[in-house]
Design a protein around this motif. Structure first.
Motif, PDB file in Angstrom:
ATOM      1  N   THR A  66       1.032  -1.411   0.013  1.00  0.00           N
ATOM      2  CA  THR A  66       0.052  -0.005   0.605  1.00  0.00           C
ATOM      3  C   THR A  66       0.786   1.255  -0.199  1.00  0.00           C
ATOM      4  OG1 THR A  66      -1.718  -0.905   1.089  1.00  0.00           O
ATOM      5  CG2 THR A  66      -1.183   0.949   1.101  1.00  0.00           C
ATOM      6  N   ALA A  67       0.724   1.786  -0.569  1.00  0.00           N
ATOM      7  CA  ALA A  67       1.146   3.138  -0.775  1.00  0.00           C
ATOM      8  C   ALA A  67       0.621   4.488  -0.480  1.00  0.00           C
ATOM      9  CB  ALA A  67       1.456   3.877  -3.014  1.00  0.00           C
ATOM     10  N   SER A  68       0.398   5.209   0.636  1.00  0.00           N
ATOM     11  CA  SER A  68       0.101   5.848   1.883  1.00  0.00           C
ATOM     12  C   SER A  68       1.139   7.227   2.016  1.00  0.00           C
ATOM     13  CB  SER A  68      -1.137   5.306   2.497  1.00  0.00           C
ATOM     14  OG  SER A  68       0.073   5.151   3.644  1.00  0.00           O
ATOM     15  N   SER A  69       0.392   8.293   2.611  1.00  0.00           N
ATOM     16  CA  SER A  69       1.056   9.181   2.405  1.00  0.00           C
ATOM     17  C   SER A  69       2.073   8.897   4.283  1.00  0.00           C
ATOM     18  CB  SER A  69       0.077  10.195   3.622  1.00  0.00           C
ATOM     19  OG  SER A  69      -0.969  10.245   4.149  1.00  0.00           O
ATOM     20  N   GLY A  70       1.483   7.656   4.908  1.00  0.00           N
ATOM     21  CA  GLY A  70       2.282   7.317   5.859  1.00  0.00           C
ATOM     22  C   GLY A  70       2.050   7.748   7.013  1.00  0.00           C
ATOM     23  N   ASP A  71       0.125   8.519   7.593  1.00  0.00           N
ATOM     24  CA  ASP A  71       0.120   9.210   8.386  1.00  0.00           C
ATOM     25  C   ASP A  71      -1.450   7.850   8.829  1.00  0.00           C
ATOM     26  OD1 ASP A  71      -1.962   8.836   6.176  1.00  0.00           O
ATOM     27  OD2 ASP A  71      -2.989  10.964   6.212  1.00  0.00           O
ATOM     28  N   GLY A  72      -1.165   6.905   9.006  1.00  0.00           N
ATOM     29  CA  GLY A  72      -2.143   5.759   8.881  1.00  0.00           C
ATOM     30  C   GLY A  72      -3.521   5.287   8.734  1.00  0.00           C
ATOM     31  N   GLN A  73      -3.645   6.362   7.617  1.00  0.00           N
ATOM     32  CA  GLN A  73      -5.151   6.243   6.908  1.00  0.00           C
ATOM     33  C   GLN A  73      -4.511   5.874   5.295  1.00  0.00           C
ATOM     34  OE1 GLN A  73      -7.640   7.676   7.116  1.00  0.00           O
ATOM     35  NE2 GLN A  73      -8.682   6.432   5.445  1.00  0.00           N
ATOM     36  N   ALA A  74      -5.456   4.009   5.789  1.00  0.00           N
ATOM     37  CA  ALA A  74      -4.942   3.783   4.264  1.00  0.00           C
ATOM     38  C   ALA A  74      -5.819   2.853   4.024  1.00  0.00           C
ATOM     39  CB  ALA A  74      -3.612   2.370   4.833  1.00  0.00           C
ATOM     40  N   ASP A  75      -7.335   3.216   3.979  1.00  0.00           N
ATOM     41  CA  ASP A  75      -8.549   2.344   4.279  1.00  0.00           C
ATOM     42  C   ASP A  75      -8.616   3.488   2.759  1.00  0.00           C
ATOM     43  OD1 ASP A  75      -8.750   1.320   5.584  1.00  0.00           O
ATOM     44  OD2 ASP A  75      -9.816   2.407   6.867  1.00  0.00           O
TER      45      ASP A  75
END
Length: 282
Positions: A23-32
């Motif tokens: 999962t590529a995400s901003s790393g702020d814990g929001q991966a939904d």
């Protein structure tokens, strides 16, 4: 992309298999939510890392790429492998991520298009989907491919595959003996080693495409928000499939990206990222 990172996790399927998820995400814990990417044949999710990172950055939303069975840390292909297995696996990933948006490439496009008729997908985009209408994709070279694998001649098997798919550009048109020799050289390098390791996954997936042959009309069940893209430098049969879908999906969006080849999602050009961002942001 400094703030966007790849996070690894796993997804359990209904039949007890495990799928490796990146999962590529901003790393702020929001991966939904976000977009789920279904990769093609003879590749792994790792090749779509750059696409996931750039698309996540552009969308400001997570992008999930999972290793289909037979790759990475995912479970092997089952003996009863079929397109239905792939669709169920995609359903498990969508449930795990909370996403209703899907992007499929090559065989992943075939999976995505067929899944769009049954799963809860609201946005569906594909690039060079490999699908068959009324016998348009017969894979008459598949027996030679399997015979080479059974004899342990992986370089010849790869040569037959490349010539059959015609998806590797001008090299695909080389005579079989020449292409076989080149594969022997390339198999010593890391990309070649990875491709060789994935060769046994090919026959089941190619047979699944042939088995799913149908008329274009059933795809009327796809969501209204469907984007079908093909590369201008891709083999012609991708454009032919797009034209047949265009005839039954008048509410969808179709496009040709003139200078892009079949492997464009693995080397994502700006025009592809921009087109996907525009579509998934709508």
């Amino acid at each position: 992309m400094a703030g966007t990172q790849i996070h690894a996790s796993t997804v359990a399927t209904r039949d007890g298999a495990i799928l490796e998820l990146l999962t590529a995400s901003s790393g702020d814990g929001q991966a939904d939510g976000g977009v789920v990417v279904v990769h093609g044949s003879m590749v792994t999710a790792e090749l779509y890392r750059e696409l996931a990172l750039r698309l996540a950055e552009s969308l400001r939303a997570p992008v999930h790429v999972y290793n289909r069975r037979g790759r990475g840390a995912s479970s092997p292909q089952p003996e009863n492998y079929s397109l239905a297995v792939e669709i169920a696996d995609l359903g498990a990933v969508l449930a795990h991520t909370g996403s209703q948006s899907v992007f499929g490439h090559n065989y992943g496009g075939c999976i995505a298009l067929n899944a769009g008729r049954t799963l809860d997908i609201t946005q569906l985009a594909v690039y060079d989907p490999i699908i068959s209408f009324n016998g348009s994709y017969n894979a008459d070279w598949l027996d030679d491919y399997e015979a080479a694998l059974q004899h342990g001649d992986e370089e010849k098997a790869l040569a037959v595959l490349l010539r059959g798919l015609q998806a590797a550009g001008p090299i695909s048109k080389l005579p079989l003996p020449v292409l076989t020799v080149l594969n022997r050289i390339g198999s010593r390098m890391q990309p070649g080693k990875t491709l060789t390791r994935l060769l046994p996954t090919g026959p089941r997936e190619i047979r699944a495409v042939v088995a799913a042959d149908s008329k274009a009309k059933p795809f009327e069940q796809l969501p209204l928000e469907t984007l079908v893209l093909v590369g201008g430098a891709s083999p012609e049969y991708f454009s032919e499939a797009k034209a047949k879908l265009d005839g039954v999906l008048p509410a969808s969006d179709f496009g040709v990206l003139p200078k892009l080849a079949h492997d464009a999602p693995e080397r994502p050009a700006r025009v592809l990222i921009e087109r996907l961002t525009e579509f998934f942001s709508s």
